[in-house]
Write a protein that holds these residues in place. Structure first.
Motif, PDB file in Angstrom:
ATOM      1  N   GLY A 451       0.838  -1.247   0.198  1.00 21.94           N
ATOM      2  CA  GLY A 451       0.168   0.163   0.142  1.00 21.94           C
ATOM      3  C   GLY A 451       1.066   1.174  -0.517  1.00 21.94           C
ATOM      4  N   LYS A 452       1.942   1.177  -0.020  1.00 18.98           N
ATOM      5  CA  LYS A 452       3.184   2.377   0.331  1.00 18.98           C
ATOM      6  C   LYS A 452       2.744   3.879   1.187  1.00 18.98           C
ATOM      7  N   PRO A 453       1.999   2.834   2.552  1.00 20.97           N
ATOM      8  CA  PRO A 453       0.862   4.374   3.200  1.00 20.97           C
ATOM      9  C   PRO A 453       2.185   5.452   3.504  1.00 20.97           C
ATOM     10  N   ALA A 454       3.641   5.661   3.103  1.00 20.64           N
ATOM     11  CA  ALA A 454       4.572   6.589   3.926  1.00 20.64           C
ATOM     12  C   ALA A 454       4.566   7.045   3.020  1.00 20.64           C
ATOM     13  N   ILE A 455       5.203   6.280   1.340  1.00 20.75           N
ATOM     14  CA  ILE A 455       5.760   7.128   0.205  1.00 20.75           C
ATOM     15  C   ILE A 455       3.309   8.209  -0.320  1.00 20.75           C
ATOM     16  N   LYS A 456       2.433   7.638   0.109  1.00 19.00           N
ATOM     17  CA  LYS A 456       1.870   8.546   0.309  1.00 19.00           C
ATOM     18  C   LYS A 456       1.651   9.333   1.450  1.00 19.00           C
ATOM     19  N   ALA A 457       2.077   8.874   2.431  1.00 15.80           N
ATOM     20  CA  ALA A 457       2.184  10.300   3.416  1.00 15.80           C
ATOM     21  C   ALA A 457       3.040  11.758   2.974  1.00 15.80           C
ATOM     22  N   LEU A 458       3.825  11.136   2.086  1.00 11.57           N
ATOM     23  CA  LEU A 458       5.215  12.016   1.335  1.00 11.57           C
ATOM     24  C   LEU A 458       4.504  13.420   0.339  1.00 11.57           C
ATOM     25  N   LYS A 459       4.303  12.096   0.142  1.00 10.56           N
ATOM     26  CA  LYS A 459       3.782  13.284  -1.237  1.00 10.56           C
ATOM     27  C   LYS A 459       2.437  14.022  -0.954  1.00 10.56           C
ATOM     28  N   ASP A 460       1.434  13.096  -0.016  1.00  9.47           N
ATOM     29  CA  ASP A 460       0.017  14.279   0.251  1.00  9.47           C
ATOM     30  C   ASP A 460       1.306  15.516   0.915  1.00  9.47           C
TER      31      ASP A 460
END
Length: 497
Positions: A451-460
């Motif tokens: 799910g790449k949650p930490a990557i999604k958080a960074l982009k957000d």
């Protein structure tokens, strides 16, 4: 006992773990587009911002707690061991694992923030929490929690207290020999052990707030004082610095201690010192009060730089500039022997001798003093990490609260570590670090592909940052991040106001 520990380390710290640490750091550096470089200025800005709350501590306090775990005996005795067994080239690989590890530190600390919980009025989080919530494999999270309690509550404190005892003994003498039920030990080590026990008991029975308040004062002050003194030594020998750089770079790819030994010891001591990927840093990161999870991830990435590129490098330069080191070969042989053969590489002796050569009468006591506070605050961080995992097991397995027992075990381990041999202390610690690193890094890679949650958080976070908002917000549901219950409840609460 030593043979058993060495056998276990031969399995745990096989080349597979060495290269897994490096590969994971490189992988996350690429996935985050080298966030450790792109957002370096933002890291520094966030470090000085933020506030605490009744439930959480500030970003700076969280950094101080995690730095207290990172900046410890590994920065003084650990660097000496890396050089002593891996040659000067091991320092280069410590730099590599720090640079790449900063991206890993961002990932694991951001995950800790995303999946943190409120437990008895304070924030809790870490690998056990995010491994359970993302992978759904509670058994794996439980294994990590048990391994972490064993490592931080029993195995690792002995390394820190052992270095304190050795440093005090080298600086002020051994004193008389005292017969005890555990054997014959020096007066210096027994008295040092008792002092550590008294101070530990006072602070850890005061909870995370007391630990944070203590470390936010002591860690920055001691780090600054240590770097200042070694910088003076480097400045006095500045003409030797280019030669030292060439020695480090040249030996990193030469067979002085074997390229494998340089990489192995550099990565092993690098991971032990900066803790990137080890899974310890996320516990303090989860305790911070922030507007967006990515913010604390960036702060924790910055702490890796402080630990390795600043403090560890300063130690390495002083040792190499003054020539206060040996490089061990096979058996009892030496590839390089500049100091007495009996001077242990697994301890503060190289560093103390190096500073003493330039500042006679000051070096040994100063390093002993620095070691005491660096290592003592690291033991405090270990307690907090172990306590967090006890809270996880209590919540998950409905176990009774055994934090009191944890405190007694940790204090006892710290005392015993003060008086036992350095090789055994480091060996036990390496077992603990290795187990945690295996479990956490494998878990991080699984989480990425789920799910790449930490990557999604960074982009957000970066998208919001472009708009220069007065306040950041984090909506996990909008980003497709599941089970981030703390942040979901925060949004619901804000909407009902």
């Amino acid at each position: 006992m030593q043979e058993v520990v060495d056998f276990l380390n031969g399995i745990i710290w096989s080349p597979a773990l060495i290269y897994l640490c490096l590969a994971a750091g490189l992988f996350y550096s690429i996935q985050t587009k080298f966030v450790q470089v792109r957002l370096f200025k933002e890291m520094y800005t966030l470090l000085l911002s933020g506030k605490n709350s009744e439930r959480g501590i500030s970003s700076f306090q969280a950094l101080s707690v995690s730095l207290s775990g990172r900046v410890g005996t590994g920065n003084i005795a650990g660097v000496a061991a890396a050089i002593g067994f891996g040659g000067p080239g091991a320092v280069f690989w410590m730099w590599v694992v720090a640079f790449l590890g900063a991206a890993t530190a961002y990932i694991e600390s951001t995950l800790a923030q995303i999946y943190k919980e409120v437990d008895k009025g304070q924030y809790r989080g870490g690998p056990a929490y995010y491994l359970e919530k993302v992978t759904g494999q509670r058994w794996y999270a439980v294994i990590f929690a048990i391994a972490t309690i064993a490592a931080c509550g029993f195995l690792l404190p002995g390394i820190q207290s052992n270095s304190i005892g050795n440093g005090i003994e080298l600086a002020f003498g051994s004193g008389m020999l005292i017969q005890t039920s555990l054997g014959v030990f020096t007066e210096a080590k027994i008295m040092t052990g008792l002092l550590i026990v008294l101070m530990l008991g006072f602070i850890i029975f005061g909870g995370v707030k007391r630990i944070a308040n203590f470390t936010q004062v002591v860690v920055p002050f001691m780090a600054f004082a240590y770097v200042l003194v070694v910088s003076v030594i480097i400045a006095l020998n500045i003409t030797e610095l280019p030669t030292v750089f060439m020695m480090i770079i040249g030996d990193a790819f030469s067979p002085m201690a074997g390229i494998g030994a340089a990489i192995g010891w550099g990565v092993k001591r690098g991971v032990y010192s900066n803790e990137a990927g080890q899974g310890t840093g996320p516990h303090a990161a989860a305790a911070a009060e922030v507007e967006h999870p990515a913010q604390q991830g960036l702060v924790q990435a910055f702490s890796v730089y402080i630990d390795t590129l600043l403090v560890c490098s300063a130690t390495a330069f002083v040792i190499l500039i003054t020539g206060a080191y040996n490089v061990h070969g096979l058996g009892d042989t030496f590839l390089v022997q500049n100091v007495a053969a009996e001077m242990a590489a697994n301890g503060p002796a190289f560093t103390q001798l190096a500073v003493e050569r330039v500042l006679p009468g000051i070096g040994k006591p100063f390093i002993a003093f620095a070691l005491f506070f660096f290592s003592f605050t690291t033991i405090l961080a270990y307690y907090y990490i172990a306590e967090t995992n006890v809270a996880y097991l209590r919540r998950t397995l409905k176990l009774p609260d055994f934090t009191f027992l944890l405190k007694i075990v940790l204090i006892s381990a710290a005392f015993y570590g003060t008086i036992k041999t350095a090789n055994l202390a480091w060996g036990l610690g390496d077992v603990g670090v290795g187990l945690m690193a295996w479990l956490n890094i494998v878990g991080l890679l699984i989480i990425f592909f789920m799910g790449k949650p930490a990557i999604k958080a960074l982009k957000d976070y970066e998208e919001q940052r472009k708009k220069q908002p007065d306040e950041y917000h984090f909506d996990p549901v909008k980003l497709g991040i599941k089970d981030a219950t703390f942040w979901e409840k925060r949004i619901e609460k804000n909407q009902t106001k």
